[in-house]
Design an enzyme around this catalytic site. Structure first.
Site, PDB file in Angstrom:
ATOM      1  N   GLU A  69      -7.624   0.647  -4.053  1.00  0.00           N
ATOM      2  CA  GLU A  69      -7.650   0.273  -2.879  1.00  0.00           C
ATOM      3  C   GLU A  69      -9.224  -0.404  -1.897  1.00  0.00           C
ATOM      4  OE1 GLU A  69      -6.366   4.434  -1.487  1.00  0.00           O
ATOM      5  OE2 GLU A  69      -4.253   3.762  -2.382  1.00  0.00           O
ATOM      6  N   ASP A  77       0.954  -1.387   0.350  1.00  0.00           N
ATOM      7  CA  ASP A  77       0.129   0.079  -0.047  1.00  0.00           C
ATOM      8  C   ASP A  77       0.765   1.551  -0.425  1.00  0.00           C
ATOM      9  OD1 ASP A  77      -1.628   2.506   0.935  1.00  0.00           O
ATOM     10  OD2 ASP A  77      -2.243   1.281   2.417  1.00  0.00           O
ATOM     11  N   ASP A  87     -13.491   4.826   1.296  1.00  0.00           N
ATOM     12  CA  ASP A  87     -11.698   5.066   1.750  1.00  0.00           C
ATOM     13  C   ASP A  87     -11.737   6.404   1.893  1.00  0.00           C
ATOM     14  OD1 ASP A  87      -9.399   4.717   1.829  1.00  0.00           O
ATOM     15  OD2 ASP A  87      -9.408   3.677   0.117  1.00  0.00           O
ATOM     16  N   LYS A 128       2.788  11.258  -2.733  1.00  0.00           N
ATOM     17  CA  LYS A 128       1.361  11.079  -3.829  1.00  0.00           C
ATOM     18  C   LYS A 128       0.504  11.496  -4.355  1.00  0.00           C
ATOM     19  CE  LYS A 128      -1.782   7.031  -3.153  1.00  0.00           C
ATOM     20  NZ  LYS A 128      -2.647   6.134  -1.934  1.00  0.00           N
TER      21      LYS A 128
END
Lengths: 167, 606
Positions: free
Chosen positions: B168, B9, B190, B71
């Protein structure tokens, strides 16, 4: 191999959606890249074809268009003929929504559109069935009728989507 | 080298790895039991890098050279980031190469692409996981093609073969083992550090099929921190003031802590003395104040849930899963429960659940779990810009992947032999409002009358959600020559050189560091030696003097050079020459010292 054969469902407008779903999942288990363990072009194309077959056959409009093409009918781009009554009703409905965009109007219109979509699908079911027994001019007439019905169904589906998304 | 497939992850704030052990997914932990590696890379002025926890401390000390939340930069252009930049203490620029824009982060006198920084984080995680060579890496469901490609490139630069990019939320559904529902619909909420998405899936006999997904690539815990920072500035009458990078980072660190405490307590004090030199030492913030500050953001997430549920065609869900550290916030849990009408599942650690799911996907790819299958979708429609700037969608969003679509194009003028197509991703009707993925150059079309050639352009989206485009002229059956010019990101060649770069740089970094260390040592020795010669004075013979002078000369010469081996040799020779002199000096020094001390005082020294 056509989409019906690919997903092992009888060719026709009246597809058993439960069977379609089950066969799609089974086919995915066989040919999805995750299962095959390879991402080669061949595997990807095969898997993409299964997905496309499923998406096409699941949607009444997609299924009708695909079936009409298999039967040699004209495409939606080349023949845009629509029942004048359908056009009038669609325009009225959109006008009504513009003037009175309340939940009540929306609900009534959604109900009307859903009914029309159901009618159109029933008509398509009958006309596609009838095709088997027809030849020559009679067949050409029915193909044209189907074309027109599909064009009408597209209008109602678009209206339904807009009504639904605005809700 | 490991032959197992690792699940990784790569998160905005933290990253971690997981493997399946004894049939159960387990995060990889260090000796302290920690699985999370902070996604932070710090670059020292000498160019050396620290990654993870060690780099975290540098955020306040060395803000301009400490890169976090990379990210959010991955697969994006400067134009995408204009709202972000004021909040980033490090410098971000863009290199333009033709049509292609490449984002660069400047730190420690060097430039890095977000892919390279992400690769450093991946590399750290990889080391912790025992250096596996193959990986499944997760991305937010709503990541576009550029962001997925950039993630895969980062993995490649870190020396990983990226077998699959998995969404994810889908990974989270796998981790919860929801295949136990023989048939049902589930939703995944999420909310991570930087991104949010909500996905609706159907489960049927082990097949997870994504029905719909909606999200925001720029909405997450970072934004809650920002909202809280603004609140603190407002409450201390510092609104609109320009903060120094150091203060900004210190404030960020303190509000982050405050936010976490407020998930457990009704109110807490924020330690302002650690941030500002003047003003009150602490400031009280209540949970209610935090909730008021973040309510609009949470409302945005619920709106996404509403859209995802509507797109899915499902009217209700059997389970709702919470993923991401920010889903711990009580307000978030309340709102999610209110919207879906049921208590969310959160028994697994929301920070670890995604990596665990990625590990399971690794098992699926290894052929060890034949009962499970993931059918994911394209999150954003893919299309081509047509005449007049409108978009012709070829693959609609929420289409199951792998997906394929073909569209026929022709020429506009006689004898035209090339066509340029602009490939876009997004839901808007005008191409300028969508994300341009790249330009597609078709050439080698035989000269014909306008409208006569039939070029079939095929879009193929693989199981990673990554697009490839090909073309064929239908009349001749000849494959048209195709060149895709990406709008951003790295070329294949650039990725390859970066892979090598990191290896050679590692060696360069090591050599440079050794050279610096040895030079420092040699200078100290030389200084010490000079003093020694003075102290020994006339006891040195002419022969000794000559030998030492020669060695000193050689060593000073090598100190100006860059050759580590020669410096080593010269230093060794010098030390050998000085050895006997040093011993003699030590003797005489010791004698003098002893003579000056009484017996008792020596005894007390022990």
């Amino acid at each position: 191999m056509d989409f019906f054969q690919l997903l092992a469902v009888p060719k026709g407008f009246g597809v058993d959606l439960t069977l379609l779903e089950a066969n799609f999942l089974a086919a995915s288990r066989r040919c999805h890249p995750d299962f095959v363990g390879a991402d080669s072009q061949e595997v990807l194309l095969q898997s993409a074809m299964v997905n496309k077959a499923y998406t096409t056959l699941k949607d009444p409009l997609g299924r009708g268009e695909y079936l009409l093409r298999l039967e040699g009918g004209s495409t939606g781009e080349s023949s845009r003929v629509v029942d004048p009554f359908v056009l009038e009703e669609i325009m009225e409905a959109r006008g009504e929504l513009d003037q009175n965009p309340t939940g009540g109007t929306r609900k009534n219109l959604l109900e009307m559109t859903a009914n029309r979509m159901k009618n159109h699908q029933e008509q398509l079911l009958n006309r596609f069935r009838k095709l088997e027994f027809l030849q020559g001019l009679a067949k050409a007439d029915t193909l044209a009728e189907i074309r027109q019905t599909l064009n009408g169904l597209r209008y109602y589906q678009n209206l339904f989507r807009d009504l639904f998304q605005g809700a | 080298m490991h032959d197992e497939i690792v699940g990784i992850d790569l998160g905005t704030t933290f990253s971690l790895a997981a493997y399946v052990r004894d049939g159960k997914p387990q995060p990889v932990r260090d000796s302290h039991g920690t699985a999370l590696v902070p996604s932070v890379v710090s670059i020292a002025p000498d160019g050396s890098m620290t990654v993870g926890r060690a780099a975290l401390d540098q955020r306040v000390e060395n803000p301009q050279c400490t890169i976090f939340s990379v990210k959010r930069l991955l697969g994006r252009s400067l134009a995408d980031l204009k709202d972000e930049l004021p909040y980033l203490p490090f410098q971000v620029t863009e290199a333009v190469d033709g049509e292609r824009h490449v984002l660069k982060i400047k730190a420690g006198g060097r430039e890095f692409t977000p892919e390279e920084i992400s690769a450093r984080i991946l590399s750290q995680v990889r080391t912790m996981a025992g250096n596996p060579s193959r990986a499944v890496i997760t991305v937010p469901a709503y990541f576009n093609d550029n962001q997925r490609q950039a993630t895969r490139d980062a993995g490649r630069i870190a020396g990983l073969q990226v077998l699959r990019i998995v969404n994810e939320p889908t990974a989270a559904a796998l981790a919860y083992g929801l295949d136990r529902l023989r048939k049902g619909t589930i939703a995944i909420y999420d909310l991570g550090g930087g991104t949010f998405d909500c996905s609706v899936l159907s489960v049927s006999d082990g097949v997870f099929k994504v029905l719909s997904t909606r999200g925001e690539t720029h909405l997450g815990g970072d934004d809650f921190d920002k909202a809280l920072m603004l609140l603190v500035l407002k409450k201390t009458a510092r609104e609109g003031l320009q903060l120094r990078p150091r203060d900004l980072q210190a404030l960020r660190r303190e509000v982050e802590k405050t936010k976490k405490i407020l998930s457990l307590e009704d109110k807490t004090g924020i330690a302002l003395r650690l941030v500002f030199a003047d003003g009150p030492a602490t400031l009280e913030i209540s949970r209610e104040e935090l909730e008021n500050a973040i309510t609009p953001l949470v409302e945005k997430t619920i709106q996404c849930c509403r859209e995802a549920l509507r797109d899915s065609g499902a009217s209700e869900v059997e389970e709702i899963i919470l993923v991401g550290g920010s889903s711990r916030i009580p307000l978030v849990q309340r709102q999610v429960e209110k919207f879906f009408g049921r208590k969310p599942l959160c028994s697994l650690n929301p920070d670890e659940v995604v990596a665990m799911g990625a590990a399971i996907q690794g098992e699926i790819l290894a052929g060890k779990r034949k009962n499970l299958l993931l059918l994911d979708v394209v999150p954003l429609s893919l299309g081509i810009e047509t005449l007049g700037g409108t978009v012709c969608q070829l693959i609609h969003r929420n289409t199951t992947i792998p997906a394929m679509a073909t569209e026929r194009f022709s020429t506009g003028v006689d004898n035209q032999t090339a066509i340029i197509l602009n490939i876009v991703q997004g839901e808007r009707e005008l191409a300028k409002d969508c994300k341009t993925l790249g330009k597609f150059h078709l050439s080698g079309i035989s000269p014909m009358l306008a409208q006569y050639p039939q070029v079939d352009v095929t879009f193929l989206v693989d199981a990673n959600g990554i697009l490839t485009v090909s073309a064929k002229e239908a009349r001749s059956g000849v494959n048209t020559s195709v060149k895709v010019e990406p709008g951003s990101g790295l070329t294949k060649e650039e990725v390859e050189t970066m892979v090598l770069d990191s290896v050679t740089h590692a060696r360069e970094d090591f050599l440079e560091r050794s050279l610096i260390e040895l030079s420092t040592r040699a200078r100290m020795d030389l200084n010490h030696g000079k003093k020694l010669l003075v102290s020994l004075g006339e006891t040195i013979s002419a022969e000794e003097n000559q030998r030492v002078s020669q060695c000193v000369e050689e060593l000073e010469k090598e100190l100006n050079g860059k050759d580590l081996e020669k410096l080593k040799a010269a230093l060794a020779k010098y030390q050998e020459a000085m050895g006997p002199l040093a011993a003699r000096a030590m003797d005489s020094a010791a004698r003098q010292y002893l003579a000056s001390k009484s017996f008792e005082s020596l005894q007390s020294l022990g």
